[in-house]
Every structure is written in structure tokens, then in C-alpha cells.
Design an enzyme around this catalytic site. Structure first.
Site, PDB file in Angstrom:
ATOM      1  N   LYS A  32       2.199  -4.038   6.501  1.00  0.00           N
ATOM      2  CA  LYS A  32       2.606  -3.983   5.078  1.00  0.00           C
ATOM      3  C   LYS A  32       4.126  -3.897   4.979  1.00  0.00           C
ATOM      4  CE  LYS A  32      -1.488  -4.173   3.238  1.00  0.00           C
ATOM      5  NZ  LYS A  32      -1.926  -5.458   2.704  1.00  0.00           N
ATOM      6  N   SER A  70       0.836  -1.202   0.000  1.00  0.00           N
ATOM      7  CA  SER A  70       0.000   0.000   0.000  1.00  0.00           C
ATOM      8  C   SER A  70       0.870   1.251   0.000  1.00  0.00           C
ATOM      9  CB  SER A  70      -0.861  -0.022   1.266  1.00  0.00           C
ATOM     10  OG  SER A  70      -1.443   1.237   1.482  1.00  0.00           O
ATOM     11  N   TYR A  90      -1.578  -1.252  10.889  1.00  0.00           N
ATOM     12  CA  TYR A  90      -1.884  -1.744   9.536  1.00  0.00           C
ATOM     13  C   TYR A  90      -0.685  -1.498   8.619  1.00  0.00           C
ATOM     14  CZ  TYR A  90      -3.629  -1.459   4.725  1.00  0.00           C
ATOM     15  OH  TYR A  90      -3.768  -1.606   3.368  1.00  0.00           O
TER      16      TYR A  90
HETATM   17  P1  NAD Z   1     -11.148  -6.301   1.101  1.00  0.00           P
HETATM   18  O1  NAD Z   1     -11.346  -6.291   2.576  1.00  0.00           O
HETATM   19  O2  NAD Z   1     -12.305  -5.995   0.236  1.00  0.00           O
HETATM   20  O3  NAD Z   1     -10.524  -7.697   0.644  1.00  0.00           O
HETATM   21  C1  NAD Z   1      -9.694  -8.472   1.475  1.00  0.00           C
HETATM   22  C2  NAD Z   1     -10.281  -9.868   1.516  1.00  0.00           C
HETATM   23  O4  NAD Z   1      -9.451 -10.705   2.341  1.00  0.00           O
HETATM   24  C3  NAD Z   1     -11.690  -9.900   2.117  1.00  0.00           C
HETATM   25  O5  NAD Z   1     -12.543 -10.566   1.224  1.00  0.00           O
HETATM   26  C4  NAD Z   1     -11.522 -10.668   3.421  1.00  0.00           C
HETATM   27  O6  NAD Z   1     -12.674 -11.416   3.742  1.00  0.00           O
HETATM   28  C5  NAD Z   1     -10.313 -11.531   3.119  1.00  0.00           C
HETATM   29  N1  NAD Z   1      -9.534 -11.942   4.282  1.00  0.00           N
HETATM   30  C6  NAD Z   1      -9.053 -11.165   5.300  1.00  0.00           C
HETATM   31  N2  NAD Z   1      -8.361 -11.918   6.154  1.00  0.00           N
HETATM   32  C7  NAD Z   1      -8.386 -13.199   5.690  1.00  0.00           C
HETATM   33  C8  NAD Z   1      -7.863 -14.437   6.131  1.00  0.00           C
HETATM   34  N3  NAD Z   1      -7.149 -14.508   7.270  1.00  0.00           N
HETATM   35  N4  NAD Z   1      -8.087 -15.546   5.407  1.00  0.00           N
HETATM   36  C9  NAD Z   1      -8.811 -15.473   4.272  1.00  0.00           C
HETATM   37  N5  NAD Z   1      -9.347 -14.343   3.794  1.00  0.00           N
HETATM   38  C10 NAD Z   1      -9.138 -13.218   4.498  1.00  0.00           C
HETATM   39  O7  NAD Z   1      -9.942  -5.308   0.788  1.00  0.00           O
HETATM   40  P2  NAD Z   1      -9.385  -4.778  -0.594  1.00  0.00           P
HETATM   41  O8  NAD Z   1      -9.651  -3.335  -0.641  1.00  0.00           O
HETATM   42  O9  NAD Z   1      -9.828  -5.642  -1.694  1.00  0.00           O
HETATM   43  O10 NAD Z   1      -7.838  -4.958  -0.323  1.00  0.00           O
HETATM   44  C11 NAD Z   1      -7.124  -6.098  -0.745  1.00  0.00           C
HETATM   45  C12 NAD Z   1      -5.679  -5.953  -0.276  1.00  0.00           C
HETATM   46  O11 NAD Z   1      -5.146  -4.737  -0.786  1.00  0.00           O
HETATM   47  C13 NAD Z   1      -5.527  -5.883   1.240  1.00  0.00           C
HETATM   48  O12 NAD Z   1      -4.357  -6.592   1.602  1.00  0.00           O
HETATM   49  C14 NAD Z   1      -5.350  -4.393   1.508  1.00  0.00           C
HETATM   50  O13 NAD Z   1      -4.594  -4.155   2.660  1.00  0.00           O
HETATM   51  C15 NAD Z   1      -4.603  -3.963   0.254  1.00  0.00           C
HETATM   52  N6  NAD Z   1      -4.781  -2.537  -0.045  1.00  0.00           N
HETATM   53  C16 NAD Z   1      -6.055  -2.032  -0.182  1.00  0.00           C
HETATM   54  C17 NAD Z   1      -6.233  -0.679  -0.439  1.00  0.00           C
HETATM   55  C18 NAD Z   1      -7.611  -0.078  -0.567  1.00  0.00           C
HETATM   56  O14 NAD Z   1      -7.750   1.129  -0.464  1.00  0.00           O
HETATM   57  N7  NAD Z   1      -8.657  -0.853  -0.815  1.00  0.00           N
HETATM   58  C19 NAD Z   1      -5.119   0.148  -0.577  1.00  0.00           C
HETATM   59  C20 NAD Z   1      -3.843  -0.411  -0.457  1.00  0.00           C
HETATM   60  C21 NAD Z   1      -3.699  -1.761  -0.188  1.00  0.00           C
HETATM   61  C1  UD1 Z   2      -6.417   5.309   4.006  1.00  0.00           C
HETATM   62  C2  UD1 Z   2      -5.476   4.839   5.070  1.00  0.00           C
HETATM   63  C3  UD1 Z   2      -4.324   4.091   4.401  1.00  0.00           C
HETATM   64  C4  UD1 Z   2      -4.864   2.928   3.566  1.00  0.00           C
HETATM   65  C5  UD1 Z   2      -5.867   3.461   2.556  1.00  0.00           C
HETATM   66  C6  UD1 Z   2      -6.512   2.355   1.793  1.00  0.00           C
HETATM   67  C7  UD1 Z   2      -5.676   6.357   6.958  1.00  0.00           C
HETATM   68  C8  UD1 Z   2      -4.996   7.408   7.769  1.00  0.00           C
HETATM   69  N1  UD1 Z   2      -5.019   5.951   5.862  1.00  0.00           N
HETATM   70  O1  UD1 Z   2      -5.707   6.131   3.121  1.00  0.00           O
HETATM   71  O2  UD1 Z   2      -3.453   3.598   5.381  1.00  0.00           O
HETATM   72  O3  UD1 Z   2      -3.808   2.287   2.873  1.00  0.00           O
HETATM   73  O4  UD1 Z   2      -6.899   4.194   3.246  1.00  0.00           O
HETATM   74  O5  UD1 Z   2      -7.294   1.553   2.614  1.00  0.00           O
HETATM   75  O6  UD1 Z   2      -6.761   5.900   7.294  1.00  0.00           O
HETATM   76  N2  UD1 Z   2     -11.541  11.714   3.884  1.00  0.00           N
HETATM   77  C9  UD1 Z   2     -12.484  12.623   4.319  1.00  0.00           C
HETATM   78  N3  UD1 Z   2     -13.599  12.135   4.924  1.00  0.00           N
HETATM   79  C10 UD1 Z   2     -13.828  10.801   5.127  1.00  0.00           C
HETATM   80  C11 UD1 Z   2     -12.850   9.881   4.675  1.00  0.00           C
HETATM   81  C12 UD1 Z   2     -11.717  10.380   4.058  1.00  0.00           C
HETATM   82  O7  UD1 Z   2     -12.328  13.829   4.186  1.00  0.00           O
HETATM   83  O8  UD1 Z   2     -14.853  10.436   5.703  1.00  0.00           O
HETATM   84  C13 UD1 Z   2     -10.339  12.238   3.215  1.00  0.00           C
HETATM   85  C14 UD1 Z   2      -9.054  11.873   3.918  1.00  0.00           C
HETATM   86  O9  UD1 Z   2      -8.725  12.819   4.886  1.00  0.00           O
HETATM   87  C15 UD1 Z   2      -8.076  11.838   2.734  1.00  0.00           C
HETATM   88  C16 UD1 Z   2      -8.944  11.393   1.559  1.00  0.00           C
HETATM   89  O10 UD1 Z   2     -10.284  11.640   1.939  1.00  0.00           O
HETATM   90  O11 UD1 Z   2      -7.587  13.132   2.468  1.00  0.00           O
HETATM   91  C17 UD1 Z   2      -8.802   9.913   1.230  1.00  0.00           C
HETATM   92  O12 UD1 Z   2      -9.039   9.172   2.407  1.00  0.00           O
HETATM   93  P1  UD1 Z   2      -9.138   7.563   2.410  1.00  0.00           P
HETATM   94  O13 UD1 Z   2     -10.049   7.131   1.335  1.00  0.00           O
HETATM   95  O14 UD1 Z   2      -9.434   7.133   3.799  1.00  0.00           O
HETATM   96  O15 UD1 Z   2      -7.684   7.116   1.967  1.00  0.00           O
HETATM   97  P2  UD1 Z   2      -6.249   7.463   2.598  1.00  0.00           P
HETATM   98  O16 UD1 Z   2      -6.343   8.416   3.720  1.00  0.00           O
HETATM   99  O17 UD1 Z   2      -5.360   7.863   1.470  1.00  0.00           O
END
Ligand code: NAD
Ligand code: UD1
Length: 360
Positions: free
Chosen positions: A163, A135, A159
Site C-alpha cells: 500500500k 488502508s 501487505y
Molecule cells: P476483496 O478481496 O473482497 O476484493 C478484492 C478483489 O480483487 C477480489 O474480488 C479479488 O478477486 C480481486 N483481485 C485480486 N487480485 C486481482 C488481480 N490480480 N486481478 C484481478 N482481480 C484481482 O477485498 P476488499 O475488502 O473488497 O478490498 C478491496 C481493496 O481495499 C483491496 O485493495 C484492499 O487491500 C483494500 N482495503 C481493504 C480493507 C478491508 O478491511 N476490507 C481495508 C483497507 C483497504
Molecule cells: C487488519 C490488518 C490491516 C488491514 C485490515 C483490513 C492485521 C495486523 N491488520 O486490521 O493491515 O488493513 O485488517 O483488512 O492483520 N480481532 C480479534 N479476533 C479476531 C480478529 C480480530 O480479537 O479473530 C481484533 C484485532 O486484534 C483488532 C480488531 O479485532 O483489535 C480488528 O481486527 P481486524 O478486523 O483484523 O482489523 P485490523 O487489525 O484493524
């Protein structure tokens, strides 16, 4: 769709029922891959897997789902014993930053033990090609922008630490045994949904991220969006992020897999997956209002602890080495987010089943 993976392969996808996982599984199937999804459904629904199967048409025969927790070594062993995988894409993990601060052990146990168990089972079965979901959170509050893969790293919460730790574990695995070929993909801010509107983001409980909250306001599940901070040194005072369409992100995984399959020189590599463009909260809200025709009422509040001011990616490494570049802009992201939201205002569930019909 064109088959761009020279060897389509059998791919295990952990967390494949989740938001990014489901979109990536669909792309893999359309590329001709055989896909086995393991997910404990902690933050997802099996309906997502069914929808992916429907969208995959004739390729649906190549999709298998197991409800398994990846920390359950015996269950994972059985999956590996029944299929010889060419690679694993590892999405499974918990991702709510605030919850990780409240319950650090839950995050260390799930994300770290889950990954270690997976790596152990992969090693036994001699499957040593891995794509891992890292991430942009690993860049913390960046000193220089855009963030390049060489920028300094820091974790702001448990979290983020999971990572960073998993990235280090992967580097150590490759160092100890160069047969391990690993892609660490640092996602920026995934938003949007598949253009069909049949799959999208449906987090359990109260969402943390901006767009799922905007979406819930638009469909009337919440009265207003709280904007965290309007005193940042940005164009309009609100935080700036690099939003990337989830379909572009899914394509980035295909590109990473292609590299793993085709480039024998790959070791343990890091790539940013973003667009390289920064968008403020207010710009994102305006784009969503335009796409949906809905007014999003705003409430301004203080900065959210741990939030960076501005974060966006340098995309040149992925462009050059993966031959991948995001295609969509915020208009398409908001259009597809709204299409998904309006077709599925309660996500994969109904008002009665969604979190007991209470806070979801
Ligand atoms: P998500 O929660 O929709 O998907 C993660 C999936 O993993 C879920 O379906 C959950 O049920 C499953 N899971 C969690 N723990 C598990 C376990 N122990 N065994 C089996 N399944 C398990 O999240 P996402 O947004 O699709 O994210 C996927 C990956 O990408 C995650 O590792 C997350 O940290 C990473 N990531 C997400 C974002 C974001 O903004 N969505 C940003 C950066 C990184
Ligand atoms: C957040 C997480 C980051 C994670 C990423 C994806 C935090 C501090 N960071 O990132 O670790 O990898 O999500 O899961 O939580 N915002 C608002 N109102 C809201 C929600 C968000 O104003 O209700 C703003 C935030 O301040 C930010 C932007 O929207 O400026 C994006 O926020 P968000 O979607 O939560 O993503 P990140 O903060 O980039």
C-alpha cells in the site's frame, strides 16, 4: 436516488466483484455511471456481480463484467480498446496480512505488478483519473490519535508495504505528468453489508478480520471468537478500531470521483475514510449480539503480532474537501452484517461448494 455526479461517466472498477468493490459498483450504477468490472475472482464470486445487477434494477444494462487478471496486459488492453473510460477505481489486490508475511512475493507480484500494469495501460489510453484503495494499515502503530493524513507512515508487513509503495508510485506518476489526477483513499475498518442483505463480505478461506469471524460464529460455522489481547491500555483491554459501514465507504468513492471530475486543481490527494470513532472488540461483539440475538462465545488469547492498540481516523479533511461524512453507527453496521449473514450463511455459495465444504 439523486444523481450527484455531474458527469456520470464510464468507470472501470478493478476488483469490483469483491466486498468493497461490489458495494461501490452498485452505488456507481445508481448514480447513472456505466461500469465495467474486471476481477479474476481470486477472492470473490461472480454471483456478487449478478446480485449487484439485480439490485441496480433498470441500471443493470450499464454493467459489464470481465473475468480478467489485471496483470494480463493484453486482456486489459482489449478492455480499454473497447471503452473510453473517464476514470478507474482500483480495488483489485490481495489483502490478508498473515498470508502476506508467509508469501511476500505473491503480494508484491499481485499488488505491485497488477497496479503498474494497470497504470501503463491507462497511460496508453489517456485515462489518467484514478481512485486507489489504500488502508489505515499505513499508519502502523500510531503515536498520535486521531490519524490525520499527515501522520507518520510505517508498514508492519508486506501487505502494508504494497500500500505504501503504491501510494508512492501514484505520487511519482503525478509528479512526472500532472495530467494524472489521483485519489488515495485510506480505509479504516469496513464492516456491514448492503441493507438488502443480498451483497456482503464473503472471503475465501479462513477470514482474518473481526466481523467475518463474528458472523461465522453466529451462524454456527465456528464455535467461538478468539479475542486477540485483553491487556491493551483501552477501556476494556481489547483493541480499538474505527469501523465504517461499507455503504458509507462506497459513498466515499462517489464523493472522491465527483472531486476528480469537478475539481481541476486535484493532483495526487490522500483522504482518510473512517467515522472518527473508536470501538473496542468487546463493544463490537456486544453490538452484534444485540443486533442478532445470538451469543458469541469468546476465547481470550494473546495479542496478535503486528496489531496496533488503538486506531481511528481524523475525518475532517474528507468532510471539508469531499463533502462526505459517514452516516451509520455500529448498530446499523451490525444489523446489516447480521441481515447478510442470516440470509447467506455460506456467503455466495452453499455448504457443499464453499471451499470444498471444509474450512470456509
Ligand atoms: P476483496 O478481496 O473482497 O476484493 C478484492 C478483489 O480483487 C477480489 O474480488 C479479488 O478477486 C480481486 N483481485 C485480486 N487480485 C486481482 C488481480 N490480480 N486481478 C484481478 N482481480 C484481482 O477485498 P476488499 O475488502 O473488497 O478490498 C478491496 C481493496 O481495499 C483491496 O485493495 C484492499 O487491500 C483494500 N482495503 C481493504 C480493507 C478491508 O478491511 N476490507 C481495508 C483497507 C483497504
Ligand atoms: C487488519 C490488518 C490491516 C488491514 C485490515 C483490513 C492485521 C495486523 N491488520 O486490521 O493491515 O488493513 O485488517 O483488512 O492483520 N480481532 C480479534 N479476533 C479476531 C480478529 C480480530 O480479537 O479473530 C481484533 C484485532 O486484534 C483488532 C480488531 O479485532 O483489535 C480488528 O481486527 P481486524 O478486523 O483484523 O482489523 P485490523 O487489525 O484493524
Amino acid at each position: 436516488m439523486q444523481l450527484r455526479l455531474s458527469a456520470a461517466g464510464r468507470v472501470l472498477v478493478t476488483g469490483g466483484a469483491g466486498y468493497i468493490g461490489s458495494h461501490t459498483v452498485l452505488q456507481l450504477l445508481l448514480e447513472g455511471c456505466s461500469v465495467v468490472v474486471v476481477d479474476n475472482l481470486d477472492n470473490s464470486s461472480e454471483v456478487a456481480v449478478q446480485r449487484v445487477a439485480e439490485l441496480a434494477g433498470e441500471f443493470r444494462k450499464n454493467l459489464t463484467f470481465h473475468k480478467i487478471d489485471i496483470r494480463d496486459k493484453e486482456a486489459l488492453e482489449e478492455v480499454f480498446a473497447s471503452t473510453k473510460f473517464d476514470a478507474v477505481i482500483h480495488f483489485a489486490g490481495l489483502k490478508a496480512v498473515g498470508e502476506s508475511v508467509q508469501k511476500p512475493l505473491l503480494y508484491y507480484k499481485n499488488n505491485l505488478i497488477g497496479t503498474i500494469t494497470l497504470l501503463e495501460v491507462m497511460a496508453v489510453h489517456r485515462c489518467k483519473k484514478l481512485v486507489f484503495s489504500s488502508s489505515a494499515t499505513v499508519y502502523g502503530w500510531p503515536k498520535d490519535l486521531p490519524c490525520t493524513e499527515e501522520s507518520s507512515l510505517s508498514a508492519m508487513n508486506p501487505y502494508g508495504r504494497t500500500k505504501l509503495m503504491i501510494e508512492d508510485i501514484c505520487r511519482d506518476m503525478h509528479h512526472a505528468d500532472s495530467e494524472w489526477k489521483i485519489m488515495l483513499l485510506r480505509y479504516f475498518n469496513p464492516v456491514g453489508a448492503h441493507p438488502s442483505g443480498d451483497i456482503g463480505e464473503d472471503p475465501r478461506g479462513i477470514p482474518n478480520n473481526l466481523m467475518p469471524l463474528v458472523q461465522q460464529v453466529a451462524v454456527g460455522r465456528r464455535p467461538a471468537l478468539t479475542v486477540f489481547g485483553n491487556d491493551y491500555l483501552t477501556k476494556d483491554g481489547t483493541g480499538v478500531r474505527d469501523y465504517i459501514h461499507v455503504v458509507d465507504l462506497a459513498e466515499g468513492h462517489i464523493a472522491a470521483l465527483k472531486k476528480l471530475f469537478e475539481d481541476p486543481k486535484i493532483g495526487c490527494e490522500v483522504y482518510n475514510l473512517g467515522t472518527g470513532k473508536g470501538t473496542s472488540v468487546l463493544e463490537m461483539v456486544a453490538a452484534f449480539e444485540k443486533a442478532s440475538g445470538k451469543k458469541i462465545p469468546l476465547v481470550f488469547a494473546g495479542r496478535r503480532p503486528g496489531d496496533a492498540e488503538v486506531l481511528f481516523a481524523s475525518t475532517s479533511k474528507a468532510e471539508k474537501e469531499l463533502n462526505w461524512k459517514a452516516k451509520y453507527g455500529i448498530e446499523e453496521m451490525c444489523r446489516d452484517q447480521w441481515n447478510w449473514a442470516s440470509k447467506n450463511p455460506w456467503g455466495y455459495e452453499s455448504p457443499d461448494t464453499a471451499n470444498g465444504g471444509v474450512t470456509k
